[in-house]
Design an enzyme around this catalytic site. Structure first.
Site, PDB file in Angstrom:
ATOM      1  N   ASP A  52     -11.254  -8.454   7.240  1.00  0.00           N
ATOM      2  CA  ASP A  52     -12.604  -8.278   6.696  1.00  0.00           C
ATOM      3  C   ASP A  52     -13.310  -9.623   6.568  1.00  0.00           C
ATOM      4  OD1 ASP A  52     -12.230  -5.595   6.601  1.00  0.00           O
ATOM      5  OD2 ASP A  52     -12.546  -5.368   4.447  1.00  0.00           O
ATOM      6  N   ASP A  64      -5.545  -6.713   5.793  1.00  0.00           N
ATOM      7  CA  ASP A  64      -6.740  -6.031   5.317  1.00  0.00           C
ATOM      8  C   ASP A  64      -7.789  -7.054   4.885  1.00  0.00           C
ATOM      9  OD1 ASP A  64      -8.546  -4.200   4.333  1.00  0.00           O
ATOM     10  OD2 ASP A  64      -7.231  -3.397   2.784  1.00  0.00           O
ATOM     11  N   LYS A  79       3.135 -15.399   2.562  1.00  0.00           N
ATOM     12  CA  LYS A  79       3.176 -16.131   1.290  1.00  0.00           C
ATOM     13  C   LYS A  79       4.638 -16.424   0.977  1.00  0.00           C
ATOM     14  CE  LYS A  79       0.894 -17.841  -2.260  1.00  0.00           C
ATOM     15  NZ  LYS A  79       0.054 -19.058  -2.095  1.00  0.00           N
ATOM     16  N   ASP A 106      -3.426 -17.982   1.478  1.00  0.00           N
ATOM     17  CA  ASP A 106      -4.569 -18.637   0.845  1.00  0.00           C
ATOM     18  C   ASP A 106      -5.153 -19.712   1.750  1.00  0.00           C
ATOM     19  OD1 ASP A 106      -2.128 -19.881   0.485  1.00  0.00           O
ATOM     20  OD2 ASP A 106      -2.483 -20.485  -1.583  1.00  0.00           O
ATOM     21  N   TYR A 164       0.811  -1.215   0.000  1.00  0.00           N
ATOM     22  CA  TYR A 164       0.000   0.000   0.000  1.00  0.00           C
ATOM     23  C   TYR A 164       0.846   1.268   0.000  1.00  0.00           C
ATOM     24  CZ  TYR A 164      -4.108  -2.882   1.113  1.00  0.00           C
ATOM     25  OH  TYR A 164      -5.122  -3.804   1.085  1.00  0.00           O
TER      26      TYR A 164
END
Length: 372
Positions: free
Chosen positions: A249, A245, A189, A221, A142
């Site tokens: 959520d 993030d 990851k 994942d 980001y």
């Protein structure tokens, strides 16, 4: 206690839910003899409309001069639906996090027993879920260098992390795990990304200083899948900015509504408290938005400043609203209660003299020594 609070309602439903959080803080102020000063300022789309800047200098200076920031939500469809927009509401929030040094985001995810049937997941999957996500907030993709070719056909976003950025939030997450169930899961990851391999290396080394905490690892994942299949396996989740993030959520689904989950973003000298939901512009002005996440964010603010009894009073009042069915339509489609009515009930019941014992503070936060 005297607190100066910068109030940044933002866009969409932000002003409506933030108003209910303020009402609850004013009830605490009156009931417990504190003095809270609220100073409003624009941020996000409304700030762009007024000044051309999603984070005006005056807003930033107010936040720096305040003890805490109470944030609503930002976002507007006219920017979401325009990929060519050079200035966006979200830029204001990202800059605010960076300028205030809010490097750690804490998002508790806990199932309310009275709402367990509201979750789209089966009870046997989510029963006992009580986890906290520690999301790094000021680094990663980001904030990395961004590139778009002149012809607009090639783009890139750089994901960059330093050992220092990783270690400072890792220590906080391990300390939180020590105060909970002594388990920490690093989500990365590392099979693909070099930045994730650095995360794994640094966190593994730090873990040696916390032998009582069991450290395990999940690729993002698989972690996303496990959040749905068996969320109760998690205690503290530690992860980088973008993964956090998404995962947090996803966690909102477990409890039945994204309108239930608060968060805190904390740095060395600043702290900001906000619901994790977005601006939900379709509901703006309709008195249907769920204010509970914003109210619980206010409870996290109180907890951050060591006002444990006051925070517990807010949580107790929220629980009373849930038990009595005084909720918005996202939790009960047949409900006749709106944002204002739910907030009013919670605020007016904060001064009740029920016994505070037995409340689990982890429902709202982890104390002043920790970070979101």
């Amino acid at each position: 206690m005297k607190l100066k609070i910068a109030l940044l309602p933002g866009d969409g439903i932000g002003p409506e839910v933030a108003a209910q959080a303020v009402a609850c803080l004013k009830a605490v102020e009156e009931s417990f003899g504190h003095e809270f000063t609220f100073t409003p300022a624009p941020v996000g789309a409304i700030a762009i409309d007024k000044t051309g800047n999603p984070l005006p200098d005056e807003t930033l200076e107010l936040c720096k001069a305040s003890d805490a920031v109470l944030f609503g939500a930002i976002g507007d469809p006219k920017y979401d639906n325009d990929p060519s927009a050079k200035v966006r509401p979200e830029q204001g929030l990202l800059r605010l996090r960076k300028e205030l040094g809010l490097f750690s985001n804490i998002r508790p995810v806990k199932v309310f027993p009275t709402l367990i049937e509201k979750s789209p997941l089966r009870e046997e999957r989510i029963s006992g879920t009580d986890l906290v996500i520690y999301r790094e907030l000021t680094g990663g993709i980001y904030f990395g260098e961004k590139y778009l070719s002149e012809d607009g056909t090639v783009a890139s976003d750089l994901c960059i992390y330093s050992e220092e950025e990783i270690s400072r939030i890792a220590h906080l997450a391990f300390k939180a795990a020590k105060g909970r169930r002594n388990k920490l899961t690093l989500v990365d990851k590392a099979n693909v990304l070099e930045s994730s391999r650095l995360w794994r290396k640094v966190v593994t080394k730090i873990g040696e200083s916390y032998p009582e905490v069991t450290l395990d690892y999940l690729f993002v994942d698989n972690a996303a899948m496990q959040m749905i299949l068996n969320p109760s396996q998690f205690d503290v989740i530690l992860t980088e900015n973008m993964f956090g993030d998404i995962i947090s959520d996803e966690g909102s689904v477990i409890g039945g509504s994204i309108g239930l989950l608060p968060s805190a973003s904390v740095g060395e000298n600043s702290a900001m408290f906000e619901p994790i939901h977005g601006s939900y512009p379709q509901a703006a002005g309709k008195n249907i938005a769920n204010p509970i996440a914003s109210i619980l964010s206010a409870a996290m603010l109180l907890d951050h400043f060591g006002l444990d009894e006051e925070a517990a009073a807010v949580v107790r009042s929220v629980n009373q609203a849930l038990k009595k069915g005084i909720v918005t339509t996202d939790l009960d489609p047949k409900s006749h209660y709106g944002t204002d009515e739910v907030g009013h009930f919670i605020a007016t019941h904060i001064s009740d003299s029920d016994d505070f014992r037995g409340l689990n503070k982890e429902n709202i936060g982890l104390g002043k020594s920790t970070i979101i």
